[in-house]
Design a protein around this motif. Structure first.
Motif, PDB file in Angstrom:
ATOM      1  N   LYS A  47     -18.711 -44.315   3.698  1.00  8.88           N
ATOM      2  CA  LYS A  47     -19.896 -44.707   2.936  1.00  8.88           C
ATOM      3  C   LYS A  47     -20.672 -43.488   2.463  1.00  8.88           C
ATOM      4  CE  LYS A  47     -20.469 -49.104   5.380  1.00  8.88           C
ATOM      5  NZ  LYS A  47     -21.252 -49.842   6.400  1.00  8.88           N
ATOM      6  N   ALA A  48     -20.769 -42.472   3.321  1.00 12.61           N
ATOM      7  CA  ALA A  48     -21.510 -41.269   2.942  1.00 12.61           C
ATOM      8  C   ALA A  48     -20.848 -40.564   1.760  1.00 12.61           C
ATOM      9  CB  ALA A  48     -21.603 -40.324   4.139  1.00 12.61           C
ATOM     10  N   VAL A  49     -19.539 -40.446   1.791  1.00 12.95           N
ATOM     11  CA  VAL A  49     -18.834 -39.715   0.733  1.00 12.95           C
ATOM     12  C   VAL A  49     -18.749 -40.531  -0.552  1.00 12.95           C
ATOM     13  CG1 VAL A  49     -16.620 -38.659   0.091  1.00 12.95           C
ATOM     14  CG2 VAL A  49     -17.593 -38.247   2.357  1.00 12.95           C
ATOM     15  N   THR A  50     -18.679 -41.855  -0.453  1.00  7.55           N
ATOM     16  CA  THR A  50     -18.658 -42.659  -1.681  1.00  7.55           C
ATOM     17  C   THR A  50     -19.972 -42.563  -2.437  1.00  7.55           C
ATOM     18  OG1 THR A  50     -19.330 -44.662  -0.467  1.00  7.55           O
ATOM     19  CG2 THR A  50     -16.972 -44.311  -0.786  1.00  7.55           C
ATOM     20  N   GLY A  51     -21.016 -42.078  -1.781  1.00  7.71           N
ATOM     21  CA  GLY A  51     -22.292 -41.869  -2.467  1.00  7.71           C
ATOM     22  C   GLY A  51     -22.357 -40.577  -3.248  1.00  7.71           C
ATOM     23  N   GLN A  75      -8.180 -50.730   4.310  1.00  6.84           N
ATOM     24  CA  GLN A  75      -8.070 -51.301   2.971  1.00  6.84           C
ATOM     25  C   GLN A  75      -8.426 -50.242   1.912  1.00  6.84           C
ATOM     26  OE1 GLN A  75      -8.101 -55.989   3.211  1.00  6.84           O
ATOM     27  NE2 GLN A  75     -10.201 -55.235   3.067  1.00  6.84           N
ATOM     28  N   VAL A  76      -7.879 -49.058   2.139  1.00  8.88           N
ATOM     29  CA  VAL A  76      -8.061 -47.919   1.237  1.00  8.88           C
ATOM     30  C   VAL A  76      -6.688 -47.495   0.735  1.00  8.88           C
ATOM     31  CG1 VAL A  76      -8.767 -45.500   1.102  1.00  8.88           C
ATOM     32  CG2 VAL A  76     -10.142 -47.128   2.408  1.00  8.88           C
ATOM     33  N   SER A  77      -6.534 -47.380  -0.574  1.00  8.15           N
ATOM     34  CA  SER A  77      -5.262 -46.946  -1.153  1.00  8.15           C
ATOM     35  C   SER A  77      -5.107 -45.426  -1.029  1.00  8.15           C
ATOM     36  CB  SER A  77      -5.193 -47.345  -2.633  1.00  8.15           C
ATOM     37  OG  SER A  77      -6.050 -46.513  -3.417  1.00  8.15           O
ATOM     38  N   TRP A  78      -3.897 -44.955  -1.297  1.00  8.31           N
ATOM     39  CA  TRP A  78      -3.643 -43.501  -1.299  1.00  8.31           C
ATOM     40  C   TRP A  78      -4.515 -42.829  -2.353  1.00  8.31           C
ATOM     41  CZ3 TRP A  78      -1.968 -39.869  -4.793  1.00  8.31           C
ATOM     42  CH2 TRP A  78      -1.511 -38.653  -4.284  1.00  8.31           C
ATOM     43  N   PHE A  79      -4.608 -43.423  -3.535  1.00  2.50           N
ATOM     44  CA  PHE A  79      -5.419 -42.836  -4.606  1.00  2.50           C
ATOM     45  C   PHE A  79      -6.887 -42.733  -4.184  1.00  2.50           C
ATOM     46  CE2 PHE A  79      -1.960 -44.649  -7.376  1.00  2.50           C
ATOM     47  CZ  PHE A  79      -1.485 -43.431  -7.835  1.00  2.50           C
ATOM     48  N   GLU A  80      -7.373 -43.738  -3.483  1.00  2.00           N
ATOM     49  CA  GLU A  80      -8.771 -43.722  -3.039  1.00  2.00           C
ATOM     50  C   GLU A  80      -9.003 -42.693  -1.940  1.00  2.00           C
ATOM     51  OE1 GLU A  80      -9.791 -48.390  -4.089  1.00  2.00           O
ATOM     52  OE2 GLU A  80      -8.791 -47.874  -2.210  1.00  2.00           O
ATOM     53  N   ALA A  81      -8.025 -42.529  -1.062  1.00  2.60           N
ATOM     54  CA  ALA A  81      -8.124 -41.493  -0.033  1.00  2.60           C
ATOM     55  C   ALA A  81      -8.166 -40.100  -0.671  1.00  2.60           C
ATOM     56  CB  ALA A  81      -6.956 -41.602   0.940  1.00  2.60           C
ATOM     57  N   VAL A  82      -7.372 -39.906  -1.721  1.00  8.82           N
ATOM     58  CA  VAL A  82      -7.382 -38.621  -2.435  1.00  8.82           C
ATOM     59  C   VAL A  82      -8.730 -38.392  -3.110  1.00  8.82           C
ATOM     60  CG1 VAL A  82      -6.389 -37.381  -4.407  1.00  8.82           C
ATOM     61  CG2 VAL A  82      -4.887 -38.501  -2.746  1.00  8.82           C
ATOM     62  N   SER A 210       5.626 -40.602  17.440  1.00  8.39           N
ATOM     63  CA  SER A 210       5.282 -39.390  16.690  1.00  8.39           C
ATOM     64  C   SER A 210       6.197 -39.183  15.489  1.00  8.39           C
ATOM     65  CB  SER A 210       5.353 -38.169  17.608  1.00  8.39           C
ATOM     66  OG  SER A 210       4.445 -38.275  18.679  1.00  8.39           O
ATOM     67  N   ALA A 211       7.455 -39.575  15.597  1.00  4.91           N
ATOM     68  CA  ALA A 211       8.429 -39.345  14.529  1.00  4.91           C
ATOM     69  C   ALA A 211       8.515 -40.487  13.529  1.00  4.91           C
ATOM     70  CB  ALA A 211       9.819 -39.108  15.133  1.00  4.91           C
ATOM     71  N   ALA A 212       7.904 -41.628  13.833  1.00 11.00           N
ATOM     72  CA  ALA A 212       8.038 -42.812  12.971  1.00 11.00           C
ATOM     73  C   ALA A 212       7.392 -42.573  11.615  1.00 11.00           C
ATOM     74  CB  ALA A 212       7.420 -44.027  13.647  1.00 11.00           C
ATOM     75  N   ARG A 213       8.036 -43.041  10.566  1.00  9.76           N
ATOM     76  CA  ARG A 213       7.535 -42.844   9.203  1.00  9.76           C
ATOM     77  C   ARG A 213       7.813 -44.088   8.365  1.00  9.76           C
ATOM     78  NH1 ARG A 213      11.768 -40.211   5.967  1.00  9.76           N
ATOM     79  NH2 ARG A 213      10.147 -39.070   4.847  1.00  9.76           N
ATOM     80  N   TYR A 214       6.821 -44.441   7.562  1.00  2.00           N
ATOM     81  CA  TYR A 214       6.917 -45.620   6.714  1.00  2.00           C
ATOM     82  C   TYR A 214       6.352 -45.287   5.340  1.00  2.00           C
ATOM     83  CZ  TYR A 214       8.109 -47.866  11.059  1.00  2.00           C
ATOM     84  OH  TYR A 214       8.735 -48.185  12.231  1.00  2.00           O
ATOM     85  N   ASN A 215       6.430 -46.231   4.414  1.00  2.00           N
ATOM     86  CA  ASN A 215       6.000 -45.923   3.051  1.00  2.00           C
ATOM     87  C   ASN A 215       5.337 -47.119   2.409  1.00  2.00           C
ATOM     88  OD1 ASN A 215       8.029 -47.444   1.185  1.00  2.00           O
ATOM     89  ND2 ASN A 215       9.307 -46.529   2.774  1.00  2.00           N
ATOM     90  N   SER A 216       4.573 -46.838   1.361  1.00  2.00           N
ATOM     91  CA  SER A 216       3.945 -47.892   0.571  1.00  2.00           C
ATOM     92  C   SER A 216       3.593 -47.329  -0.797  1.00  2.00           C
ATOM     93  CB  SER A 216       2.685 -48.408   1.266  1.00  2.00           C
ATOM     94  OG  SER A 216       2.143 -49.515   0.563  1.00  2.00           O
ATOM     95  N   SER A 217       3.381 -48.229  -1.732  1.00  2.00           N
ATOM     96  CA  SER A 217       2.911 -47.823  -3.057  1.00  2.00           C
ATOM     97  C   SER A 217       1.534 -47.184  -2.929  1.00  2.00           C
ATOM     98  CB  SER A 217       2.839 -49.043  -3.966  1.00  2.00           C
ATOM     99  OG  SER A 217       2.173 -48.736  -5.178  1.00  2.00           O
ATOM    100  N   PRO A 218       1.238 -46.135  -3.689  1.00  2.00           N
ATOM    101  CA  PRO A 218      -0.042 -45.445  -3.543  1.00  2.00           C
ATOM    102  C   PRO A 218      -1.252 -46.267  -3.959  1.00  2.00           C
ATOM    103  CG  PRO A 218       1.148 -44.585  -5.438  1.00  2.00           C
ATOM    104  CD  PRO A 218       2.096 -45.475  -4.697  1.00  2.00           C
ATOM    105  N   ASP A 219      -1.035 -47.375  -4.666  1.00  2.00           N
ATOM    106  CA  ASP A 219      -2.166 -48.228  -5.041  1.00  2.00           C
ATOM    107  C   ASP A 219      -2.325 -49.427  -4.105  1.00  2.00           C
ATOM    108  OD1 ASP A 219       0.059 -49.651  -5.827  1.00  2.00           O
ATOM    109  OD2 ASP A 219      -0.523 -49.856  -7.928  1.00  2.00           O
TER     110      ASP A 219
END
Length: 238
Positions: A47-51, A75-82, A210-219
């Motif tokens: 919330k602080a950074v979205t301001g 509920q934050v996309s990769w693009f939103e995290a960036v 620690s080694a587990a890896r998964y993927n998703s669309s960035p949006d």
């Protein structure tokens, strides 16, 4: 938290229970030091950074399904995290970003070669994840960061479970030809699927390794997708 430079074996050994071919071949990676958030980004931090002033895209100041200032934002996309990292960088004049996949695993392991930074087995007494054993507690939602008071050897908390964490890298089916110096493994297509690490309240123990890896669309947004930030360590740090 300061993560010192060094080297580590990235990926899963052939005999690691529940491991996948996508986590191999196990390979030695040289790492430069960096700083990483002790916890996943919380809803109060979000919330602080979205301001702050917009860089490229708008951000919802309250996207999470499970509300609480000290819970991880989800509920934050990769693009939103960036975008969050870009705003934080502009505000502080420091280089913030998502961790590379190698940085994430190196920080998570904190020198350990076991499936989890604390050992071979996982339990709901110290990690928030899904367990179909009726004798163990399934919370069915996120918990506040550091709810269990368990940190790894680097002082990092919630590296296993709670929320899946976005990384910079594009998805690759395995580690053949993977970088060996800790940088993000990127292709020219900026819209390709991205990496998630750590497992979540919604996933089974094998996804929390620690080694587990998964993927998703960035949006894509999900109530088990969050992130934590890294900052490149200045040269004056010991």
């Amino acid at each position: 938290m300061l993560v010192p430079g060094g080297e580590f074996w990235m990926g899963a050994a052939e005999d690691e229970p529940d491991s996948q071919d996508s986590e191999r071949p196990r390979h030695l990676v040289q790492m430069s030091r960096f700083l990483m958030g002790r916890y996943p980004v919380t809803q109060a931090q979000w919330k602080a950074v979205t301001g702050l002033e917009k860089e490229e895209i708008d951000l919802n100041p309250d996207p999470s399904r499970f509300k609480g200032d000290h819970r991880p934002v989800e509920q934050v996309s990769w693009f939103e995290a960036v975008e969050f990292c870009q705003r934080l960088s502009a505000q502080t004049s420091r280089e913030y970003g998502l961790p590379s996949e190698a940085e994430w695993e190196y920080a998570c392991r904190a020198g350990a070669e076991t499936p989890y930074h604390f050992g071979e087995k996982i339990t709901t007494e110290i990690v928030n994840y899904y367990d179909n054993d009726s004798k163990r507690e399934y919370r069915g939602e996120t918990t506040p960061v550091n709810y269990f008071g368990v940190a790894n050897a680097l002082g990092l908390c919630d590296m296993h479970g709670n929320v899946d964490e976005w990384c910079q890298d594009h998805w690759h089916e395995n580690y053949k030809e993977a970088p060996t110096h800790g940088i993000a493994w990127l292709t020219s297509n900026q819209n390709t699927i991205r990496i998630l690490r750590g497992g979540s309240w919604y996933t089974e123990p094998r996804a929390c390794r620690s080694a587990a890896r998964y993927n998703s669309s960035p949006d894509n947004r999900s109530y088990n997708f969050g992130f934590r930030v890294v900052c490149r360590a200045p040269g004056t740090l010991p």
